[in-house]
Design a protein around this motif. Structure first.
Motif, PDB file in Angstrom:
ATOM      1  N   SER A  99      10.141  15.106  -0.758  1.00  0.00           N
ATOM      2  CA  SER A  99       9.904  16.528  -0.532  1.00  0.00           C
ATOM      3  C   SER A  99       8.761  17.026  -1.402  1.00  0.00           C
ATOM      4  CB  SER A  99      11.183  17.326  -0.818  1.00  0.00           C
ATOM      5  OG  SER A  99      12.135  17.101   0.188  1.00  0.00           O
ATOM      6  N   THR A 100       8.592  16.424  -2.587  1.00  0.00           N
ATOM      7  CA  THR A 100       7.490  16.792  -3.471  1.00  0.00           C
ATOM      8  C   THR A 100       6.280  15.898  -3.259  1.00  0.00           C
ATOM      9  OG1 THR A 100       8.292  15.305  -5.219  1.00  0.00           O
ATOM     10  CG2 THR A 100       9.112  17.564  -5.230  1.00  0.00           C
ATOM     11  N   GLY A 101       6.373  14.965  -2.336  1.00  0.00           N
ATOM     12  CA  GLY A 101       5.287  14.026  -2.116  1.00  0.00           C
ATOM     13  C   GLY A 101       5.370  12.796  -2.992  1.00  0.00           C
ATOM     14  N   LEU A 102       6.385  12.737  -3.859  1.00  0.00           N
ATOM     15  CA  LEU A 102       6.553  11.624  -4.791  1.00  0.00           C
ATOM     16  C   LEU A 102       7.965  11.063  -4.682  1.00  0.00           C
ATOM     17  CD1 LEU A 102       5.006  13.282  -7.996  1.00  0.00           C
ATOM     18  CD2 LEU A 102       3.826  11.790  -6.372  1.00  0.00           C
TER      19      LEU A 102
ATOM     20  N   ALA B 219       8.413  10.728 -12.116  1.00  0.00           N
ATOM     21  CA  ALA B 219       8.246  10.672 -10.657  1.00  0.00           C
ATOM     22  C   ALA B 219       6.889  10.055 -10.308  1.00  0.00           C
ATOM     23  CB  ALA B 219       8.367  12.073 -10.056  1.00  0.00           C
ATOM     24  N   LEU B 220       5.860  10.456 -11.041  1.00  0.00           N
ATOM     25  CA  LEU B 220       4.535   9.873 -10.838  1.00  0.00           C
ATOM     26  C   LEU B 220       4.537   8.379 -11.154  1.00  0.00           C
ATOM     27  CD1 LEU B 220       2.353  12.716 -12.351  1.00  0.00           C
ATOM     28  CD2 LEU B 220       2.068  11.787 -10.040  1.00  0.00           C
ATOM     29  N   LYS B 221       5.221   8.014 -12.221  1.00  0.00           N
ATOM     30  CA  LYS B 221       5.287   6.608 -12.616  1.00  0.00           C
ATOM     31  C   LYS B 221       5.976   5.765 -11.545  1.00  0.00           C
ATOM     32  CE  LYS B 221       6.933   3.585 -16.344  1.00  0.00           C
ATOM     33  NZ  LYS B 221       7.641   3.548 -17.656  1.00  0.00           N
ATOM     34  N   ALA B 222       7.125   6.242 -11.064  1.00  0.00           N
ATOM     35  CA  ALA B 222       7.850   5.507 -10.031  1.00  0.00           C
ATOM     36  C   ALA B 222       7.007   5.361  -8.766  1.00  0.00           C
ATOM     37  CB  ALA B 222       9.160   6.218  -9.710  1.00  0.00           C
ATOM     38  N   THR B 223       6.296   6.430  -8.414  1.00  0.00           N
ATOM     39  CA  THR B 223       5.464   6.400  -7.214  1.00  0.00           C
ATOM     40  C   THR B 223       4.280   5.461  -7.403  1.00  0.00           C
ATOM     41  OG1 THR B 223       6.102   8.701  -6.790  1.00  0.00           O
ATOM     42  CG2 THR B 223       4.239   7.836  -5.555  1.00  0.00           C
ATOM     43  N   TYR B 224       3.680   5.499  -8.578  1.00  0.00           N
ATOM     44  CA  TYR B 224       2.539   4.626  -8.880  1.00  0.00           C
ATOM     45  C   TYR B 224       2.938   3.151  -8.807  1.00  0.00           C
ATOM     46  CZ  TYR B 224      -1.072   2.290 -11.679  1.00  0.00           C
ATOM     47  OH  TYR B 224      -2.050   1.435 -12.127  1.00  0.00           O
TER      48      TYR B 224
ATOM     49  N   LEU C 167       1.325   7.018  -1.757  1.00  0.00           N
ATOM     50  CA  LEU C 167       1.676   8.440  -1.732  1.00  0.00           C
ATOM     51  C   LEU C 167       0.852   9.270  -2.709  1.00  0.00           C
ATOM     52  CD1 LEU C 167       5.584   8.160  -1.608  1.00  0.00           C
ATOM     53  CD2 LEU C 167       4.025   8.562   0.312  1.00  0.00           C
ATOM     54  N   LEU C 168      -0.018   8.617  -3.468  1.00  0.00           N
ATOM     55  CA  LEU C 168      -0.758   9.315  -4.530  1.00  0.00           C
ATOM     56  C   LEU C 168      -2.156   9.738  -4.093  1.00  0.00           C
ATOM     57  CD1 LEU C 168       0.243   7.036  -7.559  1.00  0.00           C
ATOM     58  CD2 LEU C 168       1.132   9.298  -7.001  1.00  0.00           C
TER      59      LEU C 168
END
Length: 247
Positions: A171-174, A211-216, A222-223
């Protein structure tokens, strides 16, 4: 919001809708679930809904007559509904599509395929095709249930707190940040101190960074679009990961 499933296996839908959050939503009148079986519109004594494909090939294809008759009956019950056929050839379900359906408030008619798929002419009575991913299942019931479950979470009152759906993964893009609950210590593993100090600004920064770390690490695709603050946090993450690797 009403969800009407066109399915050869209505018991599968009814069973899934009879548990947990969806059941509570149905009992509260927030969600309505119903089914139409195309077999009820078959005209032969065997109630046949499929036949062999023209041109040869393995498997059976869903016939247009009973499927279209079922769709027409569904449209009589829900005239303003969006008709969605669950099939691999559709656009892939993502969170923005889920939110699009939820925001519209439009009832959904979910057409579940089976066997080798639909006779192509059926799609003339469908608003769109939808897939849940690049793989093949035995039928469209599970994908259709996933659509209902994902959309229903955004209906006010279904989760109790609307923020729960808005803050979830995607929902937040991450991807979502890690979650913890009691006890503070479990087999030598502790809840991060930042989550226990009551400083909500620091907590929010930690959650965004995680959240950024998990997505990265797991979904870097998604980044693509990040704001200035997220770029700075991501640079911190990369430096920390590089330090860990060098150490």
């Amino acid at each position: 919001m009403r969800f009407l499933f066109i399915t050869l296996f209505p018991e599968q839908i009814e069973q899934a809708a009879g548990h947990s959050i969806i059941k509570r939503a149905v009992d509260a009148g927030l969600v309505e679930v119903s089914c139409i079986n195309p077999r009820d519109f078959a005209t032969d004594r065997h109630r046949t809904v499929d036949d062999t494909p023209f041109g040869g090939g393995a498997g059976m294809v869903l016939k247009p007559e009973p499927m279209v008759a079922a769709i027409r009956m569904a449209k009589q019950q829900l005239p303003a509904a969006r008709v969605i056929a669950m099939c691999p050839g559709g656009r892939t379900l993502k969170q923005d599509i889920v939110e699009e359906y939820a925001r519209s408030g439009q009832d959904l008619i979910l057409v579940c395929g089976h066997y080798e798929g639909f006779d192509e002419r059926i799609f003339n009575w469908v608003d769109e095709k939808l897939s849940i991913g690049d793989y093949v299942l035995t039928g469209g019931e599970l994908p259709a249930l996933i659509v209902m479950d994902a959309v229903a979470r955004f209906i006010p009152g279904v989760l109790g707190k609307m923020a729960s759906a808005v803050e979830d993964s995607f929902s937040t893009g991450l991807l979502e940040y890690p979650q913890y609950t009691r006890p503070v210590e479990f087999e030598g593993l502790e809840v991060p101190e930042v989550l226990r100090n009551g400083n909500h600004a620091l907590i929010n920064r930690w959650r965004r960074k995680e959240a950024l770390k998990a997505t990265y690490l797991h979904r870097p695709d998604l980044l693509a679009e990040l704001g200035k603050e997220d770029v700075l946090l991501l640079n911190e993450i990369k430096q920390e990961l590089a330090g860990d690797n060098n150490g």
